[in-house]
Design a protein around this motif. Structure first.
Motif, PDB file in Angstrom:
ATOM      1  N   GLU A   1      32.235  48.882   5.344  1.00 26.37           N
ATOM      2  CA  GLU A   1      30.817  49.287   5.372  1.00 26.37           C
ATOM      3  C   GLU A   1      30.775  50.791   5.646  1.00 26.37           C
ATOM      4  O   GLU A   1      31.038  51.240   6.773  1.00 26.37           O
ATOM      5  N   PRO A   2      30.428  51.585   4.647  1.00 30.70           N
ATOM      6  CA  PRO A   2      30.577  53.049   4.754  1.00 30.70           C
ATOM      7  C   PRO A   2      29.739  53.696   5.864  1.00 30.70           C
ATOM      8  O   PRO A   2      30.048  54.814   6.282  1.00 30.70           O
ATOM      9  N   ASP A   3      28.720  53.007   6.351  1.00 28.57           N
ATOM     10  CA  ASP A   3      27.887  53.607   7.407  1.00 28.57           C
ATOM     11  C   ASP A   3      28.182  53.038   8.795  1.00 28.57           C
ATOM     12  O   ASP A   3      27.493  53.382   9.772  1.00 28.57           O
ATOM     13  N   ALA A   4      29.187  52.166   8.902  1.00 23.35           N
ATOM     14  CA  ALA A   4      29.375  51.450  10.171  1.00 23.35           C
ATOM     15  C   ALA A   4      30.512  52.023  11.013  1.00 23.35           C
ATOM     16  O   ALA A   4      31.577  52.374  10.491  1.00 23.35           O
ATOM     17  N   VAL A   5      30.245  52.076  12.317  1.00 21.71           N
ATOM     18  CA  VAL A   5      31.238  52.496  13.317  1.00 21.71           C
ATOM     19  C   VAL A   5      31.271  51.397  14.381  1.00 21.71           C
ATOM     20  O   VAL A   5      30.211  50.978  14.861  1.00 21.71           O
ATOM     21  N   TRP A   6      32.475  50.970  14.733  1.00 19.52           N
ATOM     22  CA  TRP A   6      32.628  49.951  15.772  1.00 19.52           C
ATOM     23  C   TRP A   6      33.086  50.584  17.083  1.00 19.52           C
ATOM     24  O   TRP A   6      33.926  51.498  17.067  1.00 19.52           O
ATOM     25  N   VAL A   7      32.551  50.100  18.180  1.00 13.43           N
ATOM     26  CA  VAL A   7      33.054  50.486  19.498  1.00 13.43           C
ATOM     27  C   VAL A   7      33.536  49.204  20.170  1.00 13.43           C
ATOM     28  O   VAL A   7      32.796  48.219  20.247  1.00 13.43           O
ATOM     29  N   THR A   8      34.790  49.231  20.603  1.00 15.58           N
ATOM     30  CA  THR A   8      35.373  48.104  21.336  1.00 15.58           C
ATOM     31  C   THR A   8      35.466  48.509  22.806  1.00 15.58           C
ATOM     32  O   THR A   8      36.201  49.426  23.148  1.00 15.58           O
ATOM     33  N   GLU A   9      34.684  47.853  23.622  1.00 24.67           N
ATOM     34  CA  GLU A   9      34.653  48.204  25.054  1.00 24.67           C
ATOM     35  C   GLU A   9      35.251  47.059  25.865  1.00 24.67           C
ATOM     36  O   GLU A   9      34.934  45.904  25.612  1.00 24.67           O
ATOM     37  N   ILE A  10      36.091  47.425  26.835  1.00 26.86           N
ATOM     38  CA  ILE A  10      36.549  46.436  27.823  1.00 26.86           C
ATOM     39  C   ILE A  10      36.416  47.065  29.211  1.00 26.86           C
ATOM     40  O   ILE A  10      36.892  48.180  29.446  1.00 26.86           O
ATOM     41  N   TRP A  11      35.714  46.327  30.084  1.00 33.60           N
ATOM     42  CA  TRP A  11      35.433  46.792  31.431  1.00 33.60           C
ATOM     43  C   TRP A  11      36.066  45.842  32.448  1.00 33.60           C
ATOM     44  O   TRP A  11      36.230  44.669  32.169  1.00 33.60           O
ATOM     45  N   SER A  12      36.333  46.349  33.619  1.00 36.70           N
ATOM     46  CA  SER A  12      36.946  45.503  34.656  1.00 36.70           C
ATOM     47  C   SER A  12      35.992  44.375  35.047  1.00 36.70           C
ATOM     48  O   SER A  12      36.410  43.335  35.543  1.00 36.70           O
ATOM     49  N   GLY A  13      34.695  44.584  34.856  1.00 34.75           N
ATOM     50  CA  GLY A  13      33.685  43.557  35.141  1.00 34.75           C
ATOM     51  C   GLY A  13      32.330  44.049  34.676  1.00 34.75           C
ATOM     52  O   GLY A  13      32.179  45.226  34.302  1.00 34.75           O
ATOM     53  N   GLU A  14      31.338  43.161  34.704  1.00 32.40           N
ATOM     54  CA  GLU A  14      30.008  43.531  34.202  1.00 32.40           C
ATOM     55  C   GLU A  14      29.374  44.632  35.059  1.00 32.40           C
ATOM     56  O   GLU A  14      28.675  45.506  34.546  1.00 32.40           O
ATOM     57  N   GLU A  15      29.694  44.624  36.378  1.00 26.94           N
ATOM     58  CA  GLU A  15      29.114  45.630  37.269  1.00 26.94           C
ATOM     59  C   GLU A  15      29.548  47.036  36.833  1.00 26.94           C
ATOM     60  O   GLU A  15      28.742  47.964  36.807  1.00 26.94           O
ATOM     61  N   ALA A  16      30.817  47.183  36.486  1.00 26.99           N
ATOM     62  CA  ALA A  16      31.319  48.503  36.063  1.00 26.99           C
ATOM     63  C   ALA A  16      30.569  48.954  34.813  1.00 26.99           C
ATOM     64  O   ALA A  16      30.193  50.125  34.691  1.00 26.99           O
ATOM     65  N   HIS A  17      30.345  48.014  33.907  1.00 24.13           N
ATOM     66  CA  HIS A  17      29.613  48.375  32.687  1.00 24.13           C
ATOM     67  C   HIS A  17      28.189  48.794  33.025  1.00 24.13           C
ATOM     68  O   HIS A  17      27.710  49.832  32.560  1.00 24.13           O
ATOM     69  N   GLN A  18      27.536  47.997  33.879  1.00 22.37           N
ATOM     70  CA  GLN A  18      26.151  48.311  34.262  1.00 22.37           C
ATOM     71  C   GLN A  18      26.069  49.699  34.904  1.00 22.37           C
ATOM     72  O   GLN A  18      25.190  50.494  34.575  1.00 22.37           O
ATOM     73  N   ALA A  19      27.042  49.997  35.793  1.00 25.09           N
ATOM     74  CA  ALA A  19      27.020  51.285  36.501  1.00 25.09           C
ATOM     75  C   ALA A  19      27.107  52.439  35.506  1.00 25.09           C
ATOM     76  O   ALA A  19      26.454  53.469  35.660  1.00 25.09           O
ATOM     77  N   SER A  20      27.869  52.225  34.439  1.00 19.80           N
ATOM     78  CA  SER A  20      28.055  53.324  33.477  1.00 19.80           C
ATOM     79  C   SER A  20      26.750  53.675  32.767  1.00 19.80           C
ATOM     80  O   SER A  20      26.540  54.811  32.335  1.00 19.80           O
ATOM     81  N   LEU A  21      25.848  52.698  32.691  1.00 14.80           N
ATOM     82  CA  LEU A  21      24.586  52.931  31.978  1.00 14.80           C
ATOM     83  C   LEU A  21      23.679  53.902  32.735  1.00 14.80           C
ATOM     84  O   LEU A  21      22.745  54.468  32.172  1.00 14.80           O
ATOM     85  N   ASN A  22      23.982  54.079  34.037  1.00 15.68           N
ATOM     86  CA  ASN A  22      23.177  55.009  34.851  1.00 15.68           C
ATOM     87  C   ASN A  22      23.787  56.407  34.886  1.00 15.68           C
ATOM     88  O   ASN A  22      23.263  57.304  35.527  1.00 15.68           O
TER      89      ASN A  22
END
Lengths: 100, 100
Positions: free
Chosen positions: A48-69
């Motif tokens: 898909e010429p317009d598509a970019v994938w990001v593969t994220e792995i976090w130690s837990g959901e809290e770490a991911h949530q914290a990054s959003l701030n």
């Protein structure tokens, strides 16, 4: 605590994929500073010429949530927003495998 | 030579996700022996109860192709096939990021 993952497919507006990919690479560089971020990999779709994938792995959901701030993260999202036509987010729970 | 990646979403037949995930974890264990296989990560979807994601990253497309001829790999695919209702494969080209 189980790990938290996200497979995200960004669809860029026509002709904006490379610019979007560069911003996402910047987000990946910023993620180097997030201890709970284990993987933030940027990939271009081969079909898909317009598509970019990001593969994220976090130690837990809290770490991911914290990054959003995070201010740097917020600024990158603002920068990327005008280039984005669509986003498909697939939250996952990594359970094992090579390279996890 | 650019890396080669695949984001694969397997949809298991009803009630078969855990059994399918175990087989895929077996494939990940077999992938430990494939030098060109850098990542073979198994994740359960958090939003689709029958879906299992496999995140593959290979040193190049040739390494991935070679793995398809591996007898152990073929046996695992045969084992998994009856449990699978659908497969969505997204070939990608990893270009950078944390943990690549």
């Amino acid at each position: 605590m189980s790990k938290y993952g996200m497979n995200v497919k960004f669809t860029a507006k026509a002709g904006e994929r490379d610019a979007l990919a560069q911003i996402l690479l910047g987000a990946a560089a910023a993620a180097e500073g997030f201890e709970g971020c284990e993987k933030y990999i940027i990939s271009l779709s081969e079909t898909e010429p317009d598509a970019v994938w990001v593969t994220e792995i976090w130690s837990g959901e809290e770490a991911h949530q914290a990054s959003l701030n995070n201010e740097a993260g917020k600024a990158l999202i603002q920068q990327a927003r005008p280039l984005i036509a669509g986003v498909e987010s697939y939250p996952v729970r990594p359970i094992g495998g090579k390279g996890l």
